[in-house]
Design an enzyme around this catalytic site. Structure first.
Site, short mmCIF file in Angstrom:
data_model
loop_
_atom_site.label_atom_id
_atom_site.label_comp_id
_atom_site.label_asym_id
_atom_site.label_seq_id
_atom_site.Cartn_x
_atom_site.Cartn_y
_atom_site.Cartn_z
N ARG A 228 -8.90 3.00 -5.87
CA ARG A 228 -8.24 1.87 -5.20
C ARG A 228 -9.30 0.80 -4.92
O ARG A 228 -10.48 1.12 -4.71
CB ARG A 228 -7.63 2.32 -3.88
CG ARG A 228 -6.31 3.05 -4.03
CD ARG A 228 -5.16 2.10 -4.42
NE ARG A 228 -3.90 2.79 -4.53
CZ ARG A 228 -3.35 3.24 -5.66
NH1 ARG A 228 -3.98 3.10 -6.80
NH2 ARG A 228 -2.15 3.81 -5.65
N HIS A 276 -4.87 -3.17 -13.31
CA HIS A 276 -4.28 -1.98 -12.69
C HIS A 276 -3.24 -1.33 -13.62
O HIS A 276 -2.05 -1.24 -13.28
CB HIS A 276 -3.64 -2.34 -11.34
CG HIS A 276 -3.45 -1.15 -10.45
ND1 HIS A 276 -3.51 -1.21 -9.09
CD2 HIS A 276 -3.20 0.15 -10.74
CE1 HIS A 276 -3.30 -0.01 -8.56
NE2 HIS A 276 -3.11 0.84 -9.56
C1 GLV Z 1 -1.56 3.59 -9.43
O1 GLV Z 1 -2.61 3.17 -9.09
C2 GLV Z 1 -1.10 4.85 -9.01
O2 GLV Z 1 -1.26 5.19 -7.83
O3 GLV Z 1 -0.56 5.59 -9.85
#
Ligand code: GLV
Length: 313
Positions: A228, A276
């Site tokens: 994260r 992401h």
């Molecule tokens: C994305 O970051 C997830 O948590 O799958």
């Protein structure tokens, strides 16, 4: 049969979810959370990513909430999160293999300084600079040895990297050398060439990767963040790259997403950014995983990736 209400990815995603569930779990009744005729009281389970503000307060009677994310920090920190309801994180083989593929790509890109090839191509420059760093002499350290951390570690080890991992508390592991706790971190960090962050985001891990942390890595290490954005103090990361404490970083997650156009991360020449998407399994793969988790719950079993509040993930 219990009913699953799908909220994940908003109203536009409904038909693709409906079709995926029809293909892989035809016996599971599904309904769109956003259908004007839908009443949450008529559903037993719900599939979410980031429900609209306030909507989670209408999920307090559910048998479980299933999340399309492997990380659920964005849900459990909300004021409308119904803490009494079971929460299941995304998993499954495809999620793990996608993550392992991404980390493999990122690691090899760092080893070969792939950014320099991109720069040369942009400038029409044909310059040959041999690089001898390779998987066999590279030590990769994975922060976090949960579902994804362990899967990535095994893939990279099978591909010939020297892999170790760090996690909070001791556990049994035959294949991958593990380091534990604060003491273990002191041995782990200086002993690796590329650090991969796959920690869950919790109060304990927020901003864990700061200047002091990065200075414990061997000089010139690489960094891959697939955990994260809030694990990292971004100004400290930039400083570590500027002074070549880090030789490069590949970031799939950042503190503010989407990354603001004014962020200095965009222009740091040693950073590779991706939006992401390291590991987002296909609708079918996610639907099959969800149906399986519901089946476990219906049969009184605990699905493997159940959120545990006392751990924070
Ligand atoms: C994305 O970051 C997830 O948590 O799958």
């Amino acid at each position: 049969m219990r009913t699953l209400a799908v909220s994940a990815d908003g109203p536009d995603a409904w038909t693709s979810w409906r079709d995926a569930f029809a293909r892989v779990a035809p016996d599971l009744p599904t309904v769109s959370w956003f259908d004007p005729a839908f009443d949450p009281k008529n559903a037993d389970y719900t599939l979410v990513w980031e429900p609209p503000p306030g909507e989670m307060a209408r999920m307090g009677h559910m048998r479980a909430i299933l999340c399309t994310g492997a990380g659920v920090n964005h849900l459990v920190n909300r004021s409308d999160f119904p803490a009494n309801v079971a929460l299941v994180r995304m998993g499954g083989d495809q999620t793990a293999v996608l993550m392992a593929d991404y980390v493999m790509w990122a690691a090899i890109g760092l080893l070969r300084d792939a950014k320099s090839w991109t720069r040369q191509q942009t400038q029409h420059v044909w310059h040959r600079k041999p690089v001898f760093r390779n998987s066999a002499d590279t030590r990769i350290g994975i922060l976090g040895f949960g579902n994804l951390g362990a899967a990535v570690a095994r893939h990279l080890a099978a591909a010939g990297f020297n892999v170790s991992a760090w996690c909070r508390s001791p556990r049994e592991e035959k294949q991958i050398p593990l380091f534990f706790g604060e003491d273990g971190l002191s041995d782990f960090l200086p002993s690796i060439d590329i650090l991969v962050n796959l920690l869950p985001s919790t109060l304990q891990t927020r901003h864990i990767i700061d200047a002091a942390f990065l200075s414990r890595l061997s000089k010139g290490a690489g960094f891959i963040n697939v955990g994260r954005g809030d694990h990292v103090v971004e100004k400290d990361l930039l400083a570590a790259l500027d002074k070549e404490q880090l030789s490069g970083a590949v970031l799939d997650v950042v503190a503010t997403e989407p990354l603001p156009a004014t962020s200095p991360l965009w222009d740091q020449p040693r950073i590779t950014l991706t939006p992401h998407m390291a590991s987002e399994a296909s609708r079918d793969a996610q639907a099959a995983y969800v149906a399986q988790a519901i089946n476990e719950l219906e049969n009184g079993r605990t699905p493997p990736l159940l959120y545990r509040p006392e751990r924070g993930y």
